[in-house]
Write an enzyme that holds these catalytic residues in place. Structure first.
Site, PDB file in Angstrom:
ATOM      1  N   SER A  60       0.818  -1.211   0.000  1.00 58.56           N
ATOM      2  CA  SER A  60       0.000   0.000   0.000  1.00 58.56           C
ATOM      3  C   SER A  60       0.855   1.266   0.000  1.00 58.56           C
ATOM      4  CB  SER A  60      -0.910   0.024   1.233  1.00 58.56           C
ATOM      5  OG  SER A  60      -1.634  -1.174   1.340  1.00 58.56           O
TER       6      SER A  60
HETATM    7  N1  SAH Z   1      -0.582  -5.280   4.155  1.00 55.52           N
HETATM    8  C1  SAH Z   1       0.061  -5.534   2.881  1.00 55.52           C
HETATM    9  C2  SAH Z   1      -0.847  -5.164   1.719  1.00 55.52           C
HETATM   10  C3  SAH Z   1      -0.993  -6.331   0.806  1.00 55.52           C
HETATM   11  S1  SAH Z   1      -2.267  -6.229  -0.418  1.00 55.52           S
HETATM   12  C4  SAH Z   1       1.412  -4.838   2.808  1.00 55.52           C
HETATM   13  O1  SAH Z   1       1.732  -4.049   3.716  1.00 55.52           O
HETATM   14  O2  SAH Z   1       2.167  -5.100   1.867  1.00 55.52           O
HETATM   15  C5  SAH Z   1      -3.491  -7.277   0.315  1.00 55.52           C
HETATM   16  C6  SAH Z   1      -3.108  -8.710   0.554  1.00 55.52           C
HETATM   17  O3  SAH Z   1      -4.292  -9.371   1.030  1.00 55.52           O
HETATM   18  C7  SAH Z   1      -2.664  -9.483  -0.672  1.00 55.52           C
HETATM   19  O4  SAH Z   1      -1.387 -10.009  -0.447  1.00 55.52           O
HETATM   20  C8  SAH Z   1      -3.716 -10.584  -0.831  1.00 55.52           C
HETATM   21  O5  SAH Z   1      -3.183 -11.804  -1.279  1.00 55.52           O
HETATM   22  C9  SAH Z   1      -4.229 -10.700   0.599  1.00 55.52           C
HETATM   23  N2  SAH Z   1      -5.576 -11.303   0.711  1.00 55.52           N
HETATM   24  C10 SAH Z   1      -6.662 -11.106  -0.077  1.00 55.52           C
HETATM   25  N3  SAH Z   1      -7.703 -11.844   0.363  1.00 55.52           N
HETATM   26  C11 SAH Z   1      -7.269 -12.532   1.452  1.00 55.52           C
HETATM   27  C12 SAH Z   1      -7.864 -13.469   2.334  1.00 55.52           C
HETATM   28  N4  SAH Z   1      -9.134 -13.877   2.197  1.00 55.52           N
HETATM   29  N5  SAH Z   1      -7.132 -13.978   3.338  1.00 55.52           N
HETATM   30  C13 SAH Z   1      -5.822 -13.607   3.499  1.00 55.52           C
HETATM   31  N6  SAH Z   1      -5.194 -12.712   2.703  1.00 55.52           N
HETATM   32  C14 SAH Z   1      -5.910 -12.189   1.685  1.00 55.52           C
END
Ligand code: SAH
Length: 214
Positions: A60
């Site tokens: 993000s």
């Molecule tokens: N907090 C992260 C942002 C990653 S983007 C950072 O600081 O880099 C969001 C993430 O949520 C992705 O990696 C995606 O694979 C994950 N995601 C989406 N749906 C999910 C679910 N049902 N359970 C676990 N992770 C999930």
């Protein structure tokens, strides 16, 4: 421009954008974002933008990380659940502000790389696993704070259940990328919840179930 001056420029920009919690700002200062981005984007590690990571996901924008972290009102004794580990950047920020972070990710590869970064930073208060965030982490519930970093079409009821009384959850909610809001949910003493819409955002979607990445 050196990495350090880029970082200082980013911190000044976050302040200008309204981030005022000094604990949050100092966490952003202490976490090396260059460790969490892909090599091709190293020169943009301290730009105030989201960047691609593997599997079409994103780390993000620093402003959004800082905004959500500030909105979460994290304290040093708290137990925090993060859904969507991704690069691990948000988890690392939280780890500096609370007692323990539990973080779940549906892609095994992303989780493994995030865990390597936590080890490199010697962050020992993060527990992580591959799991479907829609189910939360029942064995560790309730949580003082929950942060979801992928957008759900609506508030996941299981996560509300796993929130402690007096707890706060911050998450993007919305069906399409053009209609998402960061929402803050507070669980009252009587178990009822209060919600506040805080800001329009664009997140990758929260997806049901584990990913088939191996
Ligand atoms: N907090 C992260 C942002 C990653 S983007 C950072 O600081 O880099 C969001 C993430 O949520 C992705 O990696 C995606 O694979 C994950 N995601 C989406 N749906 C999910 C679910 N049902 N359970 C676990 N992770 C999930």
């Amino acid at each position: 421009m050196s990495e350090n001056s880029r970082k200082i420029r980013l911190l000044m920009e976050l302040r200008r954008q309204g981030i005022s919690d000094t604990n949050v700002l100092s966490a952003v200062e202490r976490v090396p974002r260059e460790l969490f981005v892909q090599d091709a984007f190293l020169d943009q590690a301290y730009e105030n933008i989201a960047l691609p990571i593997k599997h079409g996901q994103t780390i993000s924008q620093p402003y959004v990380v800082a905004f959500m972290t500030e909105a979460l009102k994290v304290g040093p004794r708290m137990k925090v659940l993060e859904v969507g580990t991704g690069s691990g950047y948000q988890a690392a920020i939280l780890a500096l502000l609370c007692r323990r972070v539990y973080t779940v990710e549906r892609y095994r590869v992303l989780l493994r790389e995030a865990e390597e970064r936590f080890a490199e930073m010697r962050l020992t208060n993060i527990t992580s696993r591959v799991a479907d965030g829609y189910k939360g982490w029942p064995e560790q519930a309730p949580f003082d704070r929950i942060i979801v970093t992928a957008a759900a079409p609506e508030m996941p009821p299981v996560l509300i259940e796993q929130l402690a009384v007096g707890g706060i959850m911050v998450l993007p909610v919305g069906r399409s990328t053009t209609d998402q809001q960061i929402v803050r949910v507070t669980k009252n003493e009587d178990g009822s919840i209060a919600t506040e819409k805080l800001m329009a955002v664009r997140f990758v979607p929260l997806v049901d179930g584990l990913a088939q990445d191996e």
